[in-house]
Each structure stands twice: as structure tokens, then as C-alpha cells.
Design a protein around this motif. Structure first.
Motif, short mmCIF file in Angstrom:
data_model
loop_
_atom_site.label_atom_id
_atom_site.label_comp_id
_atom_site.label_asym_id
_atom_site.label_seq_id
_atom_site.Cartn_x
_atom_site.Cartn_y
_atom_site.Cartn_z
N ILE A 649 0.85 -1.21 0.00
CA ILE A 649 0.00 0.00 0.00
C ILE A 649 0.88 1.25 0.00
N VAL A 650 1.97 1.18 0.77
CA VAL A 650 2.90 2.31 0.77
C VAL A 650 3.43 2.53 -0.65
N TRP A 651 3.82 1.45 -1.28
CA TRP A 651 4.31 1.53 -2.67
C TRP A 651 3.23 2.13 -3.57
N ARG A 652 2.05 1.55 -3.47
CA ARG A 652 0.94 1.99 -4.35
C ARG A 652 0.72 3.49 -4.23
N ASP A 653 0.59 3.95 -3.00
CA ASP A 653 0.24 5.36 -2.83
C ASP A 653 1.39 6.29 -3.18
N SER A 654 2.62 5.86 -2.86
CA SER A 654 3.75 6.73 -3.19
C SER A 654 3.88 6.91 -4.69
N ILE A 655 3.84 5.80 -5.40
CA ILE A 655 4.05 5.88 -6.85
C ILE A 655 2.88 6.61 -7.51
N ASN A 656 1.68 6.22 -7.14
CA ASN A 656 0.52 6.86 -7.78
C ASN A 656 0.47 8.35 -7.49
N GLN A 657 0.72 8.68 -6.22
CA GLN A 657 0.67 10.09 -5.84
C GLN A 657 1.75 10.88 -6.58
#
Ligand code: BDP
Length: 712
Positions: A649-657
Motif C-alpha cells: 500500500i505504501v508503494w501503491r500510494d507513493s508511486i501513484n501520488q
């Protein structure tokens, strides 16, 4: 269970199954010398059958009347079977009839056959078989990146089992246990020290210590090799130079090598990293890489040693990120193309699977197509340096297979990397080609830092033996051997593992953009902002409108042109470049429409959600296995999988953001930047902290960060 036995647990089968097994009562191991692999095979069969079936067998060393398990080499076997032709390290296994025949082309092969038989028994496979099997390639090595001080570069399982305080470790128990695991997967060589080598390994004490380590591994048929530091004659030997054409330097290496062979008469050879990432090499003296490699090759030749010379050569100091033409991906072919044919015949060029560095997806290194007169080996990485560092479950064979199954079409002819090139068949180099994997086991009882990561080590050996071996079948064998015969356990681990690399790619870096991790630091966790303007040449070329490295010949860095014509044409054209490598080869607007019909940016958003969703299922799936295995491994694995789900989730949000901020393009599903449950630190009441704008702005979701007032 703490994992120490890996897949060699020899756990007792249930009574009803044991009853079905019909195993001869005697083991005949046709060599009585304790350090020989055939002797080891006899002992291992006794131990294994004792564990699996609860039967105590005698081991003798002479052929006798009546049913027995015979293990030996083709030269010592006088049984009645007609054995097909065996190649070096190959073996014949027959379980038909009263006598089990395990016959190796050499001692090592016999030991491999014994492990194969035990693997069948442990999986309750009592069918009668009779077959010969030979390795796809002669070199099947692992590389440890252990430092002399006992730390391990990119190691995730504690300190070294080989070195401590600049000397070799005297207690070789773990070394023997490791060699046993390696032998069981038919790995026949190991480099034990880091490619960023410390010359102190050549001290008298350490040479004696290497002798002991080699002694510990010899009964398992695993040969020792070491990494060398190119500058050793100067920094360690006290010479004025380390010029590979200087007579005193050559003499120094010759006598050092002779001395090494006195301690380790069967030393497999050397591994050399030169002129790369600050390491010294022949280019320092304007000599070619082949002149450097040949210096070692000539020293090792009289002893039968080989030199694995790494193609991972690039000069990070001259890469200029402002110049579009500069591309680190070009380096290996640029350096080595002209040198083909100029290496001595005991040099093997060791090539990382892709042109950059163990990324989550890379195209096959084009260098394999250029080494026609030079033997090559592929370098894989079991240590998950860019792949979650053993904190994430990522089953790697599906990634490796994208490279091993790739057809490079050299001269328009079939040139599949695994079966044609690494087998030595395509360029007539049989006997001197193969595989190396960076493994980095440590003192942790799990060996790699995670129970599930061991499937990668197991699979590595199987694939090096036979690159066409099916990755699911391998995984199922590993699971039965590691966790027992329960179907739910096998199905669950198989399902999770097979979903794991695609998921990791989804929540880290898609469409060939590389693992969007912290490039300048540990290579762990999301850090897309570090993927440009870094001196390591791992660039995405992302700006407000577009993303990707243009590596075409017509408009970009020219890398696509390093492939043979058919493949070059495929990647040159955006229409024929597969989506999964689009951004590796092309620079496109975020709004570019993929073959799937989605835009690049929407694919990013969706893939990151999909990947994290898959990871979120892992702890749930695992939870159902409670009670179906020992509690220790159940809990330790549950902990890691839970962590992975969160980190995804950390990965998902960092990259997407990050890409949301850079591109300003909204997510069509309105998820990115819109988490009602998420509380930004800057919106809270703060004491001792203040909110400031951050540069570059795109690194923070709200374009702001929270800092301590004193700025520390
Ligand atoms: C990189 C690693 C670095 C290694 C280097 C290599 O980050 O630690 O020394 O590769 O393979 O992936 O030489």
C-alpha cells in the motif's frame, strides 16, 4: 521448525503411506573414502530414508547379493542395466526391479542422483522410474557477496557464514550445511566473497582458511572459488603497479595463484569485477578488459581453473544525465562487442540477465548475442535486492524465464538464451557456459531471511540444470519437501507464489520503467524521484507530460540496435514493442494509449491498486494454513506477508501520488489522492513540528512535509 534444513527435512511420512514404500534394506555406496561425494551419498540416503520412512539401513561399500540401493559412478558400477550416455555431473536413476541404481557420470552426479531419489521418497512418489539426466550447462554456481568483515552486501539474513573480522570462520558447520543444500539442487561451485573484493582474502591465514572451507564442501561436490580485486598486486602485494601487462604483476598473480592451489587443489576459479562502480581494472592502465581477464586466466590455466569475468562494467562517473544519448544500458555491449574472440578459452563472461541491474523487468541482455567466440554465463539474483529484499514474497522463476526463454534470433536463427546459448550449443561452447546466481545466505536459520524465499534458491538449481523445467512443478516439489504433503498448503503457496512477481511489478514499476525504488540508497521501498538525475544511470525521463527512455536507434540512445536485426526491429517500433517493456524502449506522453486500450497513466494507477490488492490477499490466504504446518514457520511467514500487504500500500500510494502530482492527470476512478480515511501529518495539530513546502514538490502527496522546528 526454524528452516535450517530447508527442503531437506526428511520428515516422516504418515504410516499408511510408509507402508506403500518398498525400499531395499541395504545401501551400497561404491566408495569408502569419507570425503568422497559417493560416500556422502550413502550417508545421506541412510539419513533420508531413516527420516522419511523410519527405516534404518546399513551402508556398505562393496557390491553384495540381493536387493540394495547402489550408488556409485559409471566406472565402478557392474550392474546389468544399459545406461544411456551420461555427461559430466549427469546420472542414471532406476527404481525398477529389486535394486535401486543411482549411477553418476562422476561422483557428483551420483550424489545428485541420491538426492533425486530421496526427493521422490519424501514426496511419497514410489513409482518405478528409469532414466538418465544431464545438466544443461557445466557451470552452475552461486555467488556470495560476503565481505571479509562478516557483513554481506545486499544480504538479508544476518552475518556471513564464511568470514568474520577479516578472516575465514573456523567453525565450518554452516558451510557444510549450505554445501549440502547446494548439492541437492546440483549447484557445483560457489564464490564466497563479494565481487567488490577485499585483497586480504589472499593473506596466508586466509588461504589456509579457504583450504578448510573447501574441505568442508568437497564431500558435497561443491567447488570453491573466490572474487579477486584487480589492484591486489599494488594494494596488497606492495608492487608499484597492477598493470596486467607488467611482468612483475603477472608474476605476482602467477605465484599467488599457485599458492592458492596448494591450499585448494580443486579451486574452481576466480570471479572478477573490474572497472565498474569504482572498482579498479585494466582500463586504469589503458589495457583492454580481455587483457585483464586473460592475465587471471593464464595464472589459473595450469591448474584447470576458470575465470568468470563480469560484463557488469560501466563507468558511473562519466554518465551524463543531461545528455539523451548516454545510456548505461548500452555499456556492456559497447565494452565487450569488440573483444569477442580475444578472451582465452578458460574465460567465461558473466552477464546479468538484463542490461541494467536486476530490475523487476528488463529485456534480455543483448550481450548474449555478441559473445560468439567467448563462453558466457547468465547472472541471476536470488537475493531480492530490488525485489523486496526477502520481506516480500516474490517467486522469481517467472521473471527469469522471460530472459531464458527469449529468442535472440542471432543471424536470423533460433537462439534461445537458455536452451541454445547458455547450453553452449549455439556457439559451440559446451562445457564452459552456464549460470551464476547471487544468493547471499547468512547466519539466520532461514538462510535467506525468509522461509518462502528459499523456493527461489531451490528453483535456481533446478532451472540451471534444465531451463525448460516448469516453474509451477518446481514450486510444488519445493512446497511438498518444505512443508509436507498437504494439498491446501501446496495449492495456497503455489497460488500466492505465482501471483507474487506480477503483483510486485504492479505495485513497484510497470511497463518496463524499472523498480521505482531508492536508487542511491538501499534499493528498498518506493522512491520514484530518485530515478532521474542520479549518477547510476537508472533513469525514467519522467517530466510533466511524458515518461520513458527512448532507446530507439532513430531517435534515442540506440540501445535497441544492439540486438540482432529481428529483435532490434521489434523494439525499434512502438507498435511491436510489448506493453510490458514500452517505457524501457520509448518515451511517450502519459496519455499514450497502450495495446490494452488504457492510457499509460491510468495503467499505472490501476496496476498499483491491483498489485496491492493481490498482496492484501496473501495474509488471508496464509491464515488458512494454520495448523497445517509447524507454528514457528507459520507465524514467521504470516508476519512477513502481513508486512508485505502493508508495504504494498505504501508503494501503491507513493508511486501513484508521485505521478499524479507530476502529470496532474486525475485517476479515472478517483482513487489517487482521494483516501477519505487517510490523515496527512500536516493537517494535524503539531507541537515541535512545522509544515513546509517540499522540493521537488511531487515527492509529497500534499506538496508539503512536516519537519521538526530545529530542522533536524
Ligand atoms: C548492484 C549492487 C551492488 C553490487 C553491484 C554489482 O547494488 O551492491 O556491487 O550491483 O553487481 O546491483 O557489482
Amino acid at each position: 521448525e526454524d528452516g535450517l534444513n530447508g527442503w531437506l527435512r526428511y520428515a516422516r511420512l504418515p504410516c499408511d503411506i510408509v507402508k506403500q514404500a518398498n525400499v531395499p534394506a541395504t545401501i551400497v555406496a561404491l566408495n569408502a573414502t569419507e570425503s568422497s561425494p559417493v560416500y556422502t551419498a550413502g550417508q545421506e540416503l541412510k539419513k533420508g530414508i531413516g527420516g522419511i520412512l523410519g527405516k534404518t539401513l546399513d551402508v556398505t561399500h562393496e557390491t553384495r547379493e540381493g536387493p540394495s540401493i547402489v550408488v556409485g559412478t559409471i566406472n565402478t558400477f557392474d550392474g546389468s542395466s544399459t545406461i544411456p550416455e551420461l555427461e559430466e555431473d549427469g546420472f542414471w536413476l532406476s527404481t525398477q526391479g529389486d535394486t535401486v541404481e543411482i549411477i553418476g557420470q562422476n561422483e557428483r552426479g551420483a550424489l545428485y542422483g541420491a538426492f533425486e531419489y530421496l526427493s521422490m521418497l519424501a514426496q511419497a512418489n514410489f513409482t518405478g522410474v528409469a532414466y538418465a539426466t544431464n545438466p544443461s550447462a557445466a557451470i552452475r554456481w552461486v555467488n556470495q557477496w560476503d565481505n571479509m568483515d562478516g557483513t554481506i552486501e545486499r544480504g538479508y539474513a544476518g552475518l556471513s557464514i564464511f568470514f568474520k573480522d577479516n578472516v575465514t570462520i573456523s567453525n565450518t558447520t554452516r558451510v557444510e550445511q549450505y554445501a549440502r543444500l547446494l548439492a541437492s539442487i546440483r549447484v557445483n561451485g560457489i564464490i564466497i566473497n563479494n565481487v567488490n573484493a577485499n585483497p586480504i582474502i589472499l593473506s596466508d591465514d586466509n588461504m589456509a582458511g579457504l583450504g578448510k572451507i573447501a574441505d568442508a564442501m568437497r564431500p558435497w561436490g561443491v567447488k570453491l572459488g573466490i572474487s579477486l580485486n584487480f589492484a591486489s598486486p599494488q594494494t596488497f602485494g606492495g608492487l608499484a603497479s597492477f598493470d596486467p601487462l607488467d611482468e612483475t604483476v603477472i608474476a605476482w598473480w602467477n605465484s599467488t595463484t599457485d599458492k592458492l592451489y596448494e591450499h585448494v587443489p580443486d579451486l574452481a576459479g576466480f570471479l572478477v569485477k573490474a572497472n565498474s562502480e569504482g572498482q579498479p581494472g585494466p582500463i586504469t592502465y589503458n589495457r583492454t578488459l580481455s587483457e585483464g581477464a586473460n592475465m587471471f586466466a593464464r595464472a589459473a590455466k595450469p591448474h584447470g581453473g576458470i575465470v568468470m569475468f563480469r560484463a557488469f562494467v560501466y563507468d558511473y562517473q562519466t554518465l551524463n544525465e543531461s545528455n539523451w544519448k548516454d545510456d548505461r544500458a548500452n555499456a556492456a555491449v559497447d565494452f565487450f562487442r569488440e573483444l569477442d574472440g580475444r578472451f582465452d578459452d578458460n574465460v567465461v563472461v558473466q552477464v546479468k540477465y538484463g542490461p541494467i541491474d536486476f530490475q523487476v523487468r528488463e529485456p534480455t541482455s543483448p550481450l548474449f548475442a555478441h559473445l560468439r567466440q567467448t563462453a558466457s554465463a547468465i547472472e541471476l539474483q536470488v537475493a531480492q535486492e530490488y525485489l523486496g529484499q526477502q520481506c516480500h514474497l516474490v517467486y522469481l522463476p517467472p521473471l527469469w524465464k522471460t530472459v531464458l526463454n527469449f529468442d535472440l534470433r542471432v543471424d536470423g536463427e533460433k537462439s534461445v538464451v537458455g536452451t541454445d546459448i547458455l547450453s553452449g550449443k549455439r556457439f559451440n561452447k559446451k562445457g564452459l557456459t552456464g549460470y551464476a546466481a547471487v544468493v547471499n545466505v547468512g547466519q539466520n536459520t532461514t538462510w535467506l531471511g525468509s522461509h518462502l524465499a528459499m523456493s527461489n534458491l531451490y528453483a535456481y538449481g533446478r532451472i540451471a540444470w534444465d531451463p525448460t523445467d516448469d516453474e509451477v512443478a518446481i514450486l510444488e516439489d519445493w512446497t511438498r519437501l518444505t512443508f509436507g504433503l498437504d494439498n491446501t498448503v501446496r495449492e495456497t503457496i503455489t497460488r500466492m507464489s505465482m501471483a507474487s512477481w506480477p503483483a510486485y511489478e504492479n505495485y513497484t514499476g510497470n511497463l518496463g520503467i524499472q523498480t521505482l525504488t531508492d536508487i542511491t540508497g538501499p534499493h528498498y521501498g518506493p522512491n520514484p524521484q530518485s530515478m532521474d538525475n542520479n549518477p547510476w544511470g537508472q533513469w525514467t525521463r519522467a517530466d510533466a507530460d511524458s515518461i520513458g527512455m527512448d532507446r530507439t536507434v532513430s531517435n534515442g540512445t540506440g540501445y535497441a540496435g544492439q540486438y540482432p536485426a529481428d529483435v532490434a526491429a521489434l523494439y525499434e517500433d512502438i507498435e511491436t514493442t510489448p506493453d510490458e517493456l514500452l517505457l524501457w524502449f520509448h518515451h511517450v506522453p502519459y496519455t499514450h494509449v497502450l495495446k490494452s486500450g488504457k492510457t499509460v497513466i491510468q495503467h499505472f494507477y490501476d496496476a498499483h491498486y491491483a498489485g496491492a490488492e493481490t498482496a492484501a490477499t496473501f495474509p488471508q490466504q496464509w491464515a488458512k494454513l494454520q495448523g497445517l504446518m509447524d507454528q514457528q514457520r507459520f507465524e514467521e511467514t504470516a508476519f512477513r506477508l502481513t508486512y508485505q500487504a502493508g508495504h504494498a500500500i505504501v508503494w501503491r500510494d507513493s508511486i501513484n501520488q508521485f505521478y499524479h502530482n507530476v502529470s496532474g492527470i486525475p485517476d479515472s476512478q478517483n482513487r489517487v489522492g482521494n483516501h477519505p480515511w487517510r490523515i496527512e501529518a500536516e493537517t494535524m495539530d503539531l507541537q515541535g513540528y512545522r509544515v513546509t513546502a517540499v522540493t521537488p514538490f511531487e515527492v509529497a502527496s500534499g506538496l508539503q512535509i512536516v519537519q521538526t522546528i530545529d530542522n533536524s
